[in-house]
Design a protein around this motif. Structure first.
Motif, PDB file in Angstrom:
ATOM      1  N   THR A  20       0.816  -1.209   0.000  1.00 46.21           N
ATOM      2  CA  THR A  20       0.000   0.000   0.000  1.00 46.21           C
ATOM      3  C   THR A  20       0.847   1.255   0.000  1.00 46.21           C
ATOM      4  O   THR A  20       1.930   1.301   0.584  1.00 46.21           O
ATOM      5  CB  THR A  20      -0.917   0.034   1.237  1.00 46.21           C
ATOM      6  N   GLN A  21       0.311   2.281  -0.657  1.00 51.46           N
ATOM      7  CA  GLN A  21       0.861   3.622  -0.592  1.00 51.46           C
ATOM      8  C   GLN A  21       0.245   4.352   0.604  1.00 51.46           C
ATOM      9  O   GLN A  21      -0.718   3.873   1.209  1.00 51.46           O
ATOM     10  CB  GLN A  21       0.560   4.376  -1.887  1.00 51.46           C
ATOM     11  N   PRO A  22       0.767   5.520   0.980  1.00 50.82           N
ATOM     12  CA  PRO A  22       0.138   6.278   2.073  1.00 50.82           C
ATOM     13  C   PRO A  22      -1.326   6.614   1.765  1.00 50.82           C
ATOM     14  O   PRO A  22      -1.722   6.778   0.613  1.00 50.82           O
ATOM     15  CB  PRO A  22       0.998   7.551   2.143  1.00 50.82           C
ATOM     16  N   ASN A  23      -2.119   6.671   2.831  1.00 51.47           N
ATOM     17  CA  ASN A  23      -3.556   6.985   2.769  1.00 51.47           C
ATOM     18  C   ASN A  23      -4.351   5.904   2.063  1.00 51.47           C
ATOM     19  O   ASN A  23      -5.410   6.185   1.493  1.00 51.47           O
ATOM     20  CB  ASN A  23      -3.796   8.329   2.072  1.00 51.47           C
ATOM     21  N   CYS A  24      -3.883   4.661   2.098  1.00 52.03           N
ATOM     22  CA  CYS A  24      -4.564   3.564   1.404  1.00 52.03           C
ATOM     23  C   CYS A  24      -4.951   2.431   2.342  1.00 52.03           C
ATOM     24  O   CYS A  24      -5.025   1.271   1.935  1.00 52.03           O
ATOM     25  CB  CYS A  24      -3.685   3.010   0.277  1.00 52.03           C
ATOM     26  N   GLN A  63     -12.344  -0.022 -12.117  1.00 57.02           N
ATOM     27  CA  GLN A  63     -11.974   0.364 -13.472  1.00 57.02           C
ATOM     28  C   GLN A  63     -10.783   1.306 -13.511  1.00 57.02           C
ATOM     29  O   GLN A  63     -10.166   1.458 -14.559  1.00 57.02           O
ATOM     30  CB  GLN A  63     -13.175   1.014 -14.168  1.00 57.02           C
ATOM     31  N   GLU A  64     -10.459   1.970 -12.403  1.00 63.01           N
ATOM     32  CA  GLU A  64      -9.334   2.890 -12.350  1.00 63.01           C
ATOM     33  C   GLU A  64      -8.421   2.520 -11.180  1.00 63.01           C
ATOM     34  O   GLU A  64      -8.835   1.823 -10.244  1.00 63.01           O
ATOM     35  CB  GLU A  64      -9.821   4.332 -12.171  1.00 63.01           C
ATOM     36  N   LYS A  65      -7.191   3.006 -11.238  1.00 64.77           N
ATOM     37  CA  LYS A  65      -6.267   2.787 -10.136  1.00 64.77           C
ATOM     38  C   LYS A  65      -6.748   3.555  -8.900  1.00 64.77           C
ATOM     39  O   LYS A  65      -7.130   4.722  -8.985  1.00 64.77           O
ATOM     40  CB  LYS A  65      -4.853   3.246 -10.522  1.00 64.77           C
ATOM     41  N   ILE A  66      -6.710   2.886  -7.764  1.00 64.33           N
ATOM     42  CA  ILE A  66      -7.145   3.482  -6.507  1.00 64.33           C
ATOM     43  C   ILE A  66      -5.917   4.091  -5.835  1.00 64.33           C
ATOM     44  O   ILE A  66      -4.930   3.404  -5.586  1.00 64.33           O
ATOM     45  CB  ILE A  66      -7.812   2.441  -5.599  1.00 64.33           C
ATOM     46  N   THR A  67      -6.001   5.389  -5.559  1.00 63.28           N
ATOM     47  CA  THR A  67      -4.851   6.099  -4.989  1.00 63.28           C
ATOM     48  C   THR A  67      -5.013   6.417  -3.507  1.00 63.28           C
ATOM     49  O   THR A  67      -4.034   6.759  -2.848  1.00 63.28           O
ATOM     50  CB  THR A  67      -4.627   7.411  -5.757  1.00 63.28           C
ATOM     51  N   CYS A  68      -6.227   6.331  -2.961  1.00 66.19           N
ATOM     52  CA  CYS A  68      -6.454   6.565  -1.537  1.00 66.19           C
ATOM     53  C   CYS A  68      -7.843   6.075  -1.187  1.00 66.19           C
ATOM     54  O   CYS A  68      -8.690   5.869  -2.070  1.00 66.19           O
ATOM     55  CB  CYS A  68      -6.290   8.041  -1.170  1.00 66.19           C
ATOM     56  N   LEU A  69      -8.095   5.885   0.102  1.00 69.17           N
ATOM     57  CA  LEU A  69      -9.420   5.465   0.542  1.00 69.17           C
ATOM     58  C   LEU A  69      -9.633   5.851   1.993  1.00 69.17           C
ATOM     59  O   LEU A  69      -8.685   6.130   2.734  1.00 69.17           O
ATOM     60  CB  LEU A  69      -9.628   3.962   0.333  1.00 69.17           C
ATOM     61  N   ALA A  70     -10.903   5.877   2.404  1.00 70.21           N
ATOM     62  CA  ALA A  70     -11.293   6.173   3.782  1.00 70.21           C
ATOM     63  C   ALA A  70     -12.637   5.511   4.033  1.00 70.21           C
ATOM     64  O   ALA A  70     -13.423   5.294   3.110  1.00 70.21           O
ATOM     65  CB  ALA A  70     -11.380   7.678   4.034  1.00 70.21           C
ATOM     66  N   VAL A  81      -6.522  11.839  -6.926  1.00 69.02           N
ATOM     67  CA  VAL A  81      -6.901  12.134  -5.540  1.00 69.02           C
ATOM     68  C   VAL A  81      -5.858  11.494  -4.627  1.00 69.02           C
ATOM     69  O   VAL A  81      -5.581  10.294  -4.722  1.00 69.02           O
ATOM     70  CB  VAL A  81      -8.307  11.593  -5.226  1.00 69.02           C
ATOM     71  N   THR A  82      -5.272  12.269  -3.732  1.00 70.84           N
ATOM     72  CA  THR A  82      -4.164  11.785  -2.908  1.00 70.84           C
ATOM     73  C   THR A  82      -4.579  11.452  -1.477  1.00 70.84           C
ATOM     74  O   THR A  82      -3.906  10.654  -0.816  1.00 70.84           O
ATOM     75  CB  THR A  82      -3.043  12.831  -2.857  1.00 70.84           C
ATOM     76  N   CYS A  83      -5.665  12.053  -0.978  1.00 68.73           N
ATOM     77  CA  CYS A  83      -6.053  11.814   0.414  1.00 68.73           C
ATOM     78  C   CYS A  83      -7.536  12.116   0.595  1.00 68.73           C
ATOM     79  O   CYS A  83      -8.094  12.969  -0.099  1.00 68.73           O
ATOM     80  CB  CYS A  83      -5.210  12.646   1.380  1.00 68.73           C
ATOM     81  N   ILE A  84      -8.151  11.396   1.535  1.00 72.03           N
ATOM     82  CA  ILE A  84      -9.578  11.538   1.825  1.00 72.03           C
ATOM     83  C   ILE A  84      -9.750  11.482   3.337  1.00 72.03           C
ATOM     84  O   ILE A  84      -9.055  10.724   4.036  1.00 72.03           O
ATOM     85  CB  ILE A  84     -10.411  10.425   1.155  1.00 72.03           C
TER      86      ILE A  84
END
Length: 500
Positions: free
Chosen positions: A47-51, A86-93, A134-137
């Protein structure tokens, strides 16, 4: 005794000298207090940060440079699902209570927001809102507001109920806001947003805070869009965390140091520092004394920060795979808590356990329902934009306890009480048992009469069987005597024939 745990996720790297077992493990459940130790781990995650997002039953991780989310079941200790998008996920919450089923909010590489209702499987994909990934949520404590930060330097504030609502605002009404548009936008940053957070308050005095690569940290009112204060930092903040009482914020730098932003340090009036007009217009540059560093963390960037439940200890995850603790009261480095080998990108502190009274919530998520596109639910929408909940919209969860019964209204009959009661009411059971006892008395008399008649018939049958047995034995004896006599005569005839 209270027990405090945290979950750490790592990012895999290509390193030949690294052990295979350590490389496979991507999520670590670690005890922080009272005895720091590794409790469990999950494999196949990077995982990347915020994931990373966590609730009481599951762990959700957006995989680095992939369009999939891994779901891990904490109760069974295994990987439950791999969910593609369908797209790369860059962050989640995660939006929702810790105990219960909520909505997973995902940011994509294309600047979109995807909302996945975990207990229904409904997936809502909203139009592109950011020009870059989107980098952070972050989600507020009331689960009504959502902020998203992006590489395009903008921070959007959204109404979460509006994003998941079945009702769609009319397209041609100028008095209504544009469909699926943010409530507020903060555009004062000049570089990519690295972190966004909400305060812990549930009132309208709550605030949002964002940190960007332009060496600024901005506190703003997401209800009105007003900037409350700006901090000018000495380096680019990579991550943020807030004090449990919203007294200060902590930022992590690339050189491994920690910057504390004390909201009350330069307080000049009785007003709350965020709402002091003099401070709102004048940026603050924190002094060098509020920047903590140590030789143990030097040259290793801080990717994530978390505070303990009481706010006295700060945990930091670093590029070199180590998790360190800092003493807040003393303002200095404490010790190394763990070495996870791989870069630590996310830390989530879990609610402490061991309280005399726990609130597990009314429902819990047993298994996630995999996403289904919103169109598959088939909701009907009229010309005014209102929409009904579709008939195939199903909520799947498990009750954690017996539901409390409502007070019976006036005119509540015995049948209504029995229908809504979790079992048969006691007075109905007593009445039924008494009725059965009254019916059992005459039935017993009839049973005694029938039993006497059955005994007489049985005696007669036994006597008849005895007589028949005697007759059978006599006939069998006569048969045997006759057979013996016939055999004797045959032997005598055979002997005479041989003599002749």
């Amino acid at each position: 005794m209270l027990t405090e745990n945290f979950i750490a996720s790592t990012r895999s790297i290509e390193k030949k000298a690294q052990a295979t077992t350590a490389k496979d493990i991507g999520i670590h459940l670690h005890e922080f207090q009272p005895i720091p130790s590794l409790r469990s781990s999950f494999k196949k995650s990077s995982t990347q940060p915020n994931c990373l997002a966590v609730n009481a039953t599951h762990i959700f991780t957006a995989q680095a440079d992939k369009s999939v989310v891994h779901v891990y079941n904490r109760e069974r200790g295994n990987q439950e699902a791999v969910v593609p998008f369908q797209e790369k996920i860059t962050c989640l919450a995660l939006a929702g209570p810790y105990h219960g089923a909520g909505t997973l909010v995902l940011g994509t590489e294309g600047g979109r927001l995807i909302l996945w209702e975990l207990a229904t499987g409904r997936q809502i994909t909203r139009p592109q809102s950011h020009l870059q990934p989107v980098t952070c949520i972050a989600v507020d404590s009331t689960y009504n507001f959502l902020v998203s930060g992006s590489s395009d330097s903008n921070v959007h504030c959204w109404s979460l109920p509006s994003l998941v609502s079945f009702s769609q605002p009319p397209q041609n009404d100028p008095s209504q806001p544009r469909p699926y548009s943010p409530l507020r936008t903060l555009s004062n940053h000049r570089a990519a947003i690295n972190a966004v957070m909400f305060g812990h308050s549930a009132s309208k005095a709550n605030f949002s805070i964002s940190a960007a690569n332009d060496k600024t940290c901005i506190i703003w009112d997401h209800f009105t869009g007003t900037i409350l204060h700006t901090y000018l930092l000495s380096s680019n903040p990579l991550c943020l965390t807030l004090d449990p009482a919203d007294r200060a914020a902590y930022a992590g730098y690339e050189d491994g140091s920690i910057q504390i932003l004390d909201f009350y340090k330069q307080r000049s009036s009785l007003l709350h520092p965020h709402y002091d007009a003099d401070r709102q217009s004048t940026p603050t540059q924190p002094p060098d004394s509020d920047r903590w560093s140590s030789s143990e963390t030097a040259s290793s960037p801080v990717h994530c920060l978390q505070l303990s439940y009481d706010g006295t200890d700060l945990l930091t995850g670093h590029e070199n795979g180590k998790v360190h603790t800092w003493n807040i009261a003393k303002g200095k480095y404490n010790n190394q808590l763990a070495d996870l080998t791989l870069p630590v990108t996310n830390l989530v502190m879990l609610p402490p356990t061991g309280f005399p009274v726990q609130n597990p919530g009314t429902t819990k998520l047993q298994n996630v329902v995999k996403p289904k596109y919103e169109n598959s639910f088939g909701g009907a929408t009229d010309a005014g934009g209102t929409s009904t909940v579709p008939i195939n919209y199903t909520y799947t969860a498990q009750f954690t306890s017996t539901l409390p019964l409502p007070d019976p209204p006036a005119g509540y009959s015995d049948f209504d009480e029995a229908l809504t009661h979790p079992s048969f009411p006691q007075h109905m059971l007593d009445e039924g048992i008494a009725e059965l006892e009254s019916l059992a008395l005459p039935q017993n008399k009839n049973n005694n009469t029938n039993q006497s008649s059955d005994n007489t018939e049985l005696t007669a049958l036994r006597t008849q069987n005895a007589t028949l047995k005697t007759q059978f034995d006599t006939a069998l004896a006569r048969q045997r005597s006759a057979i013996a006599e016939v055999l004797g005569l045959e032997k005598e005839i055979f002997r005479r024939e041989e003599d002749e």
